[in-house]
Design a protein around this motif. Structure first.
Motif, PDB file in Angstrom:
ATOM      1  N   SER A  15       0.835  -1.199   0.000  1.00  5.95           N
ATOM      2  CA  SER A  15       0.000   0.000   0.000  1.00  5.95           C
ATOM      3  C   SER A  15       0.873   1.253   0.000  1.00  5.95           C
ATOM      4  CB  SER A  15      -0.902  -0.005   1.246  1.00  5.95           C
ATOM      5  OG  SER A  15      -1.500   1.266   1.433  1.00  5.95           O
ATOM      6  N   LEU A  16       0.684   2.102  -1.009  1.00  4.26           N
ATOM      7  CA  LEU A  16       1.422   3.359  -1.064  1.00  4.26           C
ATOM      8  C   LEU A  16       1.008   4.280   0.079  1.00  4.26           C
ATOM      9  CD1 LEU A  16       1.396   4.114  -4.909  1.00  4.26           C
ATOM     10  CD2 LEU A  16       3.226   3.104  -3.537  1.00  4.26           C
ATOM     11  N   HIS A  17      -0.244   4.154   0.490  1.00  6.26           N
ATOM     12  CA  HIS A  17      -0.724   4.996   1.590  1.00  6.26           C
ATOM     13  C   HIS A  17      -0.001   4.653   2.884  1.00  6.26           C
ATOM     14  CE1 HIS A  17      -3.354   7.227   4.247  1.00  6.26           C
ATOM     15  NE2 HIS A  17      -3.576   6.117   4.937  1.00  6.26           N
ATOM     16  N   ARG A  18       0.138   3.359   3.174  1.00 12.17           N
ATOM     17  CA  ARG A  18       0.830   2.964   4.405  1.00 12.17           C
ATOM     18  C   ARG A  18       2.301   3.377   4.355  1.00 12.17           C
ATOM     19  NH1 ARG A  18      -2.712  -1.726   4.150  1.00 12.17           N
ATOM     20  NH2 ARG A  18      -1.156  -2.936   3.007  1.00 12.17           N
ATOM     21  N   ILE A  19       2.920   3.240   3.183  1.00 13.65           N
ATOM     22  CA  ILE A  19       4.320   3.668   3.037  1.00 13.65           C
ATOM     23  C   ILE A  19       4.440   5.171   3.285  1.00 13.65           C
ATOM     24  CG2 ILE A  19       6.224   3.929   1.413  1.00 13.65           C
ATOM     25  CD1 ILE A  19       5.282   1.340   0.078  1.00 13.65           C
ATOM     26  N   ALA A  20       3.490   5.942   2.745  1.00 16.24           N
ATOM     27  CA  ALA A  20       3.530   7.394   2.915  1.00 16.24           C
ATOM     28  C   ALA A  20       3.363   7.783   4.376  1.00 16.24           C
ATOM     29  CB  ALA A  20       2.440   8.041   2.066  1.00 16.24           C
ATOM     30  N   VAL A  21       2.478   7.097   5.086  1.00 14.63           N
ATOM     31  CA  VAL A  21       2.266   7.396   6.508  1.00 14.63           C
ATOM     32  C   VAL A  21       3.528   7.099   7.306  1.00 14.63           C
ATOM     33  CG1 VAL A  21       0.996   6.707   8.568  1.00 14.63           C
ATOM     34  CG2 VAL A  21      -0.226   7.053   6.418  1.00 14.63           C
ATOM     35  N   LEU A  22       4.144   5.949   7.052  1.00 10.15           N
ATOM     36  CA  LEU A  22       5.374   5.584   7.756  1.00 10.15           C
ATOM     37  C   LEU A  22       6.509   6.546   7.414  1.00 10.15           C
ATOM     38  CD1 LEU A  22       5.173   1.719   7.270  1.00 10.15           C
ATOM     39  CD2 LEU A  22       5.120   2.903   9.467  1.00 10.15           C
ATOM     40  N   ALA A  23       6.603   6.922   6.146  1.00 13.23           N
ATOM     41  CA  ALA A  23       7.653   7.859   5.732  1.00 13.23           C
ATOM     42  C   ALA A  23       7.464   9.217   6.400  1.00 13.23           C
ATOM     43  CB  ALA A  23       7.651   8.012   4.209  1.00 13.23           C
ATOM     44  N   ALA A  24       6.212   9.686   6.461  1.00  7.07           N
ATOM     45  CA  ALA A  24       5.944  10.980   7.098  1.00  7.07           C
ATOM     46  C   ALA A  24       6.324  10.944   8.579  1.00  7.07           C
ATOM     47  CB  ALA A  24       4.471  11.341   6.935  1.00  7.07           C
ATOM     48  N   HIS A  25       6.060   9.821   9.229  1.00  4.80           N
ATOM     49  CA  HIS A  25       6.426   9.684  10.641  1.00  4.80           C
ATOM     50  C   HIS A  25       7.937   9.745  10.817  1.00  4.80           C
ATOM     51  CE1 HIS A  25       6.446   8.337  14.781  1.00  4.80           C
ATOM     52  NE2 HIS A  25       7.206   7.310  14.450  1.00  4.80           N
ATOM     53  N   ASN A  26       8.665   9.076   9.940  1.00  6.10           N
ATOM     54  CA  ASN A  26      10.122   9.080  10.044  1.00  6.10           C
ATOM     55  C   ASN A  26      10.724  10.428   9.666  1.00  6.10           C
ATOM     56  OD1 ASN A  26      11.362   6.187  10.633  1.00  6.10           O
ATOM     57  ND2 ASN A  26       9.518   5.871   9.429  1.00  6.10           N
ATOM     58  N   VAL A  27      10.083  11.145   8.760  1.00 12.50           N
ATOM     59  CA  VAL A  27      10.525  12.510   8.454  1.00 12.50           C
ATOM     60  C   VAL A  27      10.400  13.394   9.692  1.00 12.50           C
ATOM     61  CG1 VAL A  27       9.937  14.611   7.175  1.00 12.50           C
ATOM     62  CG2 VAL A  27      10.076  12.422   5.980  1.00 12.50           C
ATOM     63  N   LEU A  28       9.294  13.233  10.419  1.00 13.68           N
ATOM     64  CA  LEU A  28       9.085  14.001  11.642  1.00 13.68           C
ATOM     65  C   LEU A  28      10.176  13.708  12.669  1.00 13.68           C
ATOM     66  CD1 LEU A  28       7.334  15.892  13.357  1.00 13.68           C
ATOM     67  CD2 LEU A  28       5.992  13.895  14.035  1.00 13.68           C
ATOM     68  N   LEU A  29      10.528  12.432  12.823  1.00 14.63           N
ATOM     69  CA  LEU A  29      11.588  12.069  13.766  1.00 14.63           C
ATOM     70  C   LEU A  29      12.912  12.701  13.378  1.00 14.63           C
ATOM     71  CD1 LEU A  29      10.819   8.268  14.346  1.00 14.63           C
ATOM     72  CD2 LEU A  29      10.301  10.183  15.880  1.00 14.63           C
ATOM     73  N   ARG A  30      13.199  12.760  12.098  1.00 14.86           N
ATOM     74  CA  ARG A  30      14.467  13.328  11.644  1.00 14.86           C
ATOM     75  C   ARG A  30      14.483  14.840  11.779  1.00 14.86           C
ATOM     76  NH1 ARG A  30      17.870  10.042   9.920  1.00 14.86           N
ATOM     77  NH2 ARG A  30      17.237   7.878   9.713  1.00 14.86           N
ATOM     78  N   ARG A  31      13.352  15.463  11.592  1.00 14.40           N
ATOM     79  CA  ARG A  31      13.283  16.917  11.771  1.00 14.40           C
ATOM     80  C   ARG A  31      13.533  17.308  13.222  1.00 14.40           C
ATOM     81  NH1 ARG A  31       7.816  19.193   9.472  1.00 14.40           N
ATOM     82  NH2 ARG A  31       8.692  21.031  10.523  1.00 14.40           N
ATOM     83  N   ARG A  32      13.166  16.432  14.140  1.00 15.01           N
ATOM     84  CA  ARG A  32      13.364  16.719  15.555  1.00 15.01           C
ATOM     85  C   ARG A  32      14.803  16.476  16.007  1.00 15.01           C
ATOM     86  NH1 ARG A  32       7.871  13.910  18.110  1.00 15.01           N
ATOM     87  NH2 ARG A  32       6.391  15.521  17.401  1.00 15.01           N
ATOM     88  N   ASP A  33      15.567  15.733  15.216  1.00 16.54           N
ATOM     89  CA  ASP A  33      16.950  15.425  15.608  1.00 16.54           C
ATOM     90  C   ASP A  33      17.858  15.509  14.382  1.00 16.54           C
ATOM     91  OD1 ASP A  33      19.188  14.676  16.982  1.00 16.54           O
ATOM     92  OD2 ASP A  33      18.691  12.539  17.036  1.00 16.54           O
ATOM     93  N   PRO A  34      18.193  16.731  13.935  1.00 16.45           N
ATOM     94  CA  PRO A  34      19.022  16.897  12.732  1.00 16.45           C
ATOM     95  C   PRO A  34      20.518  16.928  13.017  1.00 16.45           C
ATOM     96  CG  PRO A  34      18.256  19.030  13.471  1.00 16.45           C
ATOM     97  CD  PRO A  34      17.714  18.014  14.468  1.00 16.45           C
ATOM     98  N   ALA A  35      20.939  16.515  14.217  1.00 12.49           N
ATOM     99  CA  ALA A  35      22.339  16.668  14.632  1.00 12.49           C
ATOM    100  C   ALA A  35      23.299  15.958  13.692  1.00 12.49           C
ATOM    101  CB  ALA A  35      22.514  16.150  16.059  1.00 12.49           C
ATOM    102  N   HIS A  36      22.967  14.709  13.311  1.00 15.39           N
ATOM    103  CA  HIS A  36      23.867  13.952  12.443  1.00 15.39           C
ATOM    104  C   HIS A  36      24.059  14.649  11.099  1.00 15.39           C
ATOM    105  CE1 HIS A  36      23.380   9.835  14.623  1.00 15.39           C
ATOM    106  NE2 HIS A  36      24.365  10.550  15.106  1.00 15.39           N
ATOM    107  N   LEU A  37      22.969  15.108  10.502  1.00 10.94           N
ATOM    108  CA  LEU A  37      23.049  15.765   9.204  1.00 10.94           C
ATOM    109  C   LEU A  37      23.915  17.016   9.293  1.00 10.94           C
ATOM    110  CD1 LEU A  37      22.237  16.141   6.254  1.00 10.94           C
ATOM    111  CD2 LEU A  37      20.163  17.307   7.060  1.00 10.94           C
TER     112      LEU A  37
END
Length: 256
Positions: A15-37
């Motif tokens: 399901s592309l929808h489930r992939i999009a939901v999971l990806a959006a969640h992981n984007v949020l996690l990365r936005r909260r912790d950009p230290a490595h980047l």
């Protein structure tokens, strides 16, 4: 039919929808912790200026440090999946309607975007601040970046399936960054390496990445495509292993 058997999952059920939901969640996690980047952008930028005055070869300096710090970024790649194991939330994810491929894609897409962003910024910085002058088409350089990011993504995800802690992961990535960079000709030109190092250099993914990126900068499309194919193959093999490993699962004692 077992949900955790990768070979039994039909791609038509993804399901592309489930992939999009999971990806959006992981984007949020990365936005909260950009230290490595941030750290893996600032450190190579500083070192590029230092190595430029030492080596005097902008292409070698930019591509070499890009390869070295992108290997260090594998810790960030693997960390996104390893966290699910150490937090014991992987079983919760598998209890949802999302299958293993969907979970992996949902985690992989944001990481892939971060890797592409990191390398694109460093290449742009190399052009502006270090004096690197690409002679070839932009698409060849983009192909090289995509192939290297894909290999890093596959290997990093595979590492997440075998290491047991963030400490192990950090140690492996630090050792790999130095080994891959040194043996791959990222720190010094391949022609300056000792004969024994030149003989075993093709074993290192860094050799193919450095060769590919330098060929893309020169505009040598043929010499870019060969290493790119090797790296894509590496990413596919590593990704297939990660799919099998995450689909097989593990018990909690494996993290102790």
């Amino acid at each position: 039919m077992p949900r955790d058997a990768p070979h039994q999952i039909s791609l038509r059920r993804i399901s592309l929808h489930r992939i999009a939901v999971l990806a959006a969640h992981n984007v949020l996690l990365r936005r909260r912790d950009p230290a490595h980047l941030v750290s893996y952008l600032v450190m190579p930028m500083v070192l590029m200026l230092v190595f430029k005055s030492m080596l005097g070869e902008p292409v070698q300096v930019v591509t070499g440090l890009l390869v070295m710090f992108s290997v260090l970024s594998m810790a960030d790649v693997a960390g996104s999946s390893l966290a699910e194991r150490t937090w014991h939330t992987w079983d919760r994810l598998k209890a949802t309607r999302a299958g293993v491929p969907e979970i992996m894609l949902g985690k992989a897409l944001p990481v892939f975007a971060v890797l592409v962003l990191q390398q694109s910024v460093l290449l742009a910085y190399g052009i502006v601040a270090v004096g690197m002058r690409p002679a070839g088409p932009v698409w060849a350089l983009a192909l090289a970046v995509m192939a290297w990011c894909f290999a890093l993504l596959g290997v990093g995800t595979a590492l997440a399936g075998v290491v047991r802690s963030q400490g192990e992961l950090s140690t492996l990535c630090n050792i790999a960054a130095l080994s891959v960079s040194a043996l791959g000709g990222a720190l010094v030109p391949y022609s300056m390496m000792p004969s024994w190092a030149q003989a075993i250099a093709p074993v290192s993914p860094g050799y193919w990445a450095t060769t590919m990126l330098q060929a893309a900068v020169r505009g040598d499309v043929a010499s870019t495509a060969g290493p790119a194919a090797v790296l894509v193959g590496l990413g596919l093999v590593a990704g297939a292993f990660a799919w099998w490993r995450f689909g097989k699962g593990w018990d909690r004692s494996s993290l102790l």
